[in-house]
Design a protein around this motif. Sequence first.
Motif, short mmCIF file in Angstrom:
data_model
loop_
_atom_site.label_atom_id
_atom_site.label_comp_id
_atom_site.label_asym_id
_atom_site.label_seq_id
_atom_site.Cartn_x
_atom_site.Cartn_y
_atom_site.Cartn_z
N ASP A 123 0.64 -1.39 0.07
CA ASP A 123 -0.24 -0.02 0.31
C ASP A 123 0.85 1.40 0.23
O ASP A 123 1.47 1.11 0.39
N MET A 124 0.37 2.33 -0.62
CA MET A 124 1.44 3.47 -1.39
C MET A 124 0.74 4.64 0.05
O MET A 124 1.78 4.96 0.19
N VAL A 125 0.30 4.58 1.19
CA VAL A 125 -0.22 5.49 2.15
C VAL A 125 0.61 5.21 3.41
O VAL A 125 1.34 5.72 3.69
N PRO A 126 0.45 3.67 3.46
CA PRO A 126 1.47 3.42 4.96
C PRO A 126 2.78 3.73 4.44
O PRO A 126 3.61 4.40 5.01
N ALA A 127 3.51 3.91 2.74
CA ALA A 127 4.40 3.85 2.80
C ALA A 127 5.21 5.35 3.10
O ALA A 127 6.15 5.57 3.04
N SER A 128 3.96 6.21 1.91
CA SER A 128 4.35 7.23 1.50
C SER A 128 4.57 7.82 3.87
O SER A 128 5.47 9.27 4.67
N ALA A 129 4.03 7.74 4.04
CA ALA A 129 3.88 7.70 5.58
C ALA A 129 4.52 7.45 6.59
O ALA A 129 5.37 8.31 7.50
N ALA A 130 5.02 6.73 6.72
CA ALA A 130 6.17 6.11 7.46
C ALA A 130 7.64 7.01 7.09
O ALA A 130 8.52 7.00 7.65
N GLY A 131 7.84 6.44 5.74
CA GLY A 131 8.65 7.70 5.14
C GLY A 131 8.17 9.55 5.71
O GLY A 131 10.33 9.45 6.45
N ALA A 132 7.51 9.58 5.50
CA ALA A 132 7.40 11.42 6.26
C ALA A 132 8.26 11.22 7.57
O ALA A 132 8.73 11.59 8.67
N THR A 133 7.50 9.65 8.34
CA THR A 133 7.86 9.82 9.35
C THR A 133 9.12 9.18 9.84
O THR A 133 9.79 10.03 10.78
N LEU A 134 9.81 8.29 9.71
CA LEU A 134 11.51 8.46 9.83
C LEU A 134 12.08 9.68 8.89
O LEU A 134 12.78 9.74 9.65
N VAL A 135 11.77 10.35 8.29
CA VAL A 135 12.40 11.69 8.18
C VAL A 135 12.58 12.95 9.58
O VAL A 135 12.99 13.36 9.61
N ALA A 136 11.47 12.64 9.68
CA ALA A 136 11.18 13.81 10.77
C ALA A 136 11.13 13.01 12.55
O ALA A 136 11.60 13.63 13.07
N ILE A 137 12.13 11.87 12.18
CA ILE A 137 12.88 11.14 14.23
C ILE A 137 14.24 11.64 13.41
O ILE A 137 15.15 12.05 14.37
N LEU A 138 14.38 11.83 12.15
CA LEU A 138 15.79 11.50 11.48
C LEU A 138 16.14 13.04 11.76
O LEU A 138 17.16 13.57 12.60
N ALA A 139 15.48 13.87 11.70
CA ALA A 139 15.38 15.56 11.45
C ALA A 139 15.04 16.49 13.24
O ALA A 139 16.11 16.83 13.46
#
Length: 429
Positions: A123-139
């Motif tokens: 599913d593209m929606v969980p993938a994009s949400a998880a990607g945004a979350t990953l960037v937020a955690i790193l930042a």
Amino acid sequence: MDNVELFQRVGLAVAIGAAVGVERHWRERDEPEGARTAGIRTFTMIGMLGGVAGLIERSLIERSLGAASAYPGIVTIGFLLAVAAVMALFELREAIAQHSFSATSVIAAILTFGLGVLAVTGDMVPASAAGATLVAILASRDFLHGAIRRLQWVELRSAVILLAMTFVLLPVIPSDPVGPFGGISPRSLVLLVITLASISFAGYIAVRMLGPSRGDMVAGAIGGIVSSTGTTIAFARRSREGANPISLAAGAVSAGAVSLARTAFLVGTLAASLLPALLLPVCVAAVLMLAYALFLSFRQQVATERQPPGNPFELVAVAKMAALLAGVAFLARAATQYFGDTGLIAASAISALADVDAVTVTVAGMRPALDAGLAARAIGAAVLANMAAKAVYATIFGSRPFAIHLWAATLLSTVAGLAAESLQAWISG
């Protein structure tokens, strides 16, 4: 799956890798070329590699015409092992050269690859949400590290207790009510304990971040969305424990203002025909309470700010408050059954000693069978009873200055609301 969707999925995989790469590259932007393990180009290619691995897996499945593969996921696993090994090797060399210890980039690369695979095969929606979350955690590394350095043991303990009650205790508590007159639901009682504890904890965090003058007011407004009665009791207890009563009173009054606004919203949503009779007095009372809260907050800004209390919440005290509110609700249901339909106003007032929302929803749900004037009077009585009850709770649980300000705000807003109602009736009559 057509080619357009495939391009979209691969594009998402590349975008996830690029987003992670921007954050990683920006953090090490001052390093010379060749001094960093992976930057924007490397992570973009890792995301693309995950998408390609997903495409290969989909192609193998389609060629097998739905038959079970002998080695499902072998391509993805192989690519993943290769990415992890290469990243670990270069990260190790960088760590040795810089005398540092961190596995963040390796884990980020593995996650980026995995999200690229998910974007293509799932599913593209969980993938994009998880990607945004990953960037937020790193930042948010600096913020998180600073928060951990400032974290005290009592705050960590309180957060652990809240998490345990919410995700461990609450799911196993039975929800069936026990006792007469509809009984008391054990799960509802535990949920009330969690709500009160969360309000106290949120207020504590808001004060730590914003200071008492603004933190208590913001926390009170947020708590008023959940339970203005619970917020008032929680703030009253803190005032008796030594926290500043003026800022806490500002928070409790702001919770009352939010509660009035919420009542008007519920009436407008569930029974719009009652708005002409209730909107003006309720909004006038809410505006006056908000003005009083702002006055207290600005007054506190010129005073010496104290430190927040040493404990976000005491579980025993919170449980006692929850038991009190549950007991009041139980008595209200019993009174409602004895009063019957003819005592709707009295029953509404008694029920509002614990919560005004239940009365608002119940009475609004009885429209249009119920007379509009009677319904408006029942909700109005509930609002007045709830405001008076919170002032009484402030007197019982809070310090003297805290209770004085609650009574002052309650009386002023009540008089203003009744005056607005009388003026409205005079104009319409």
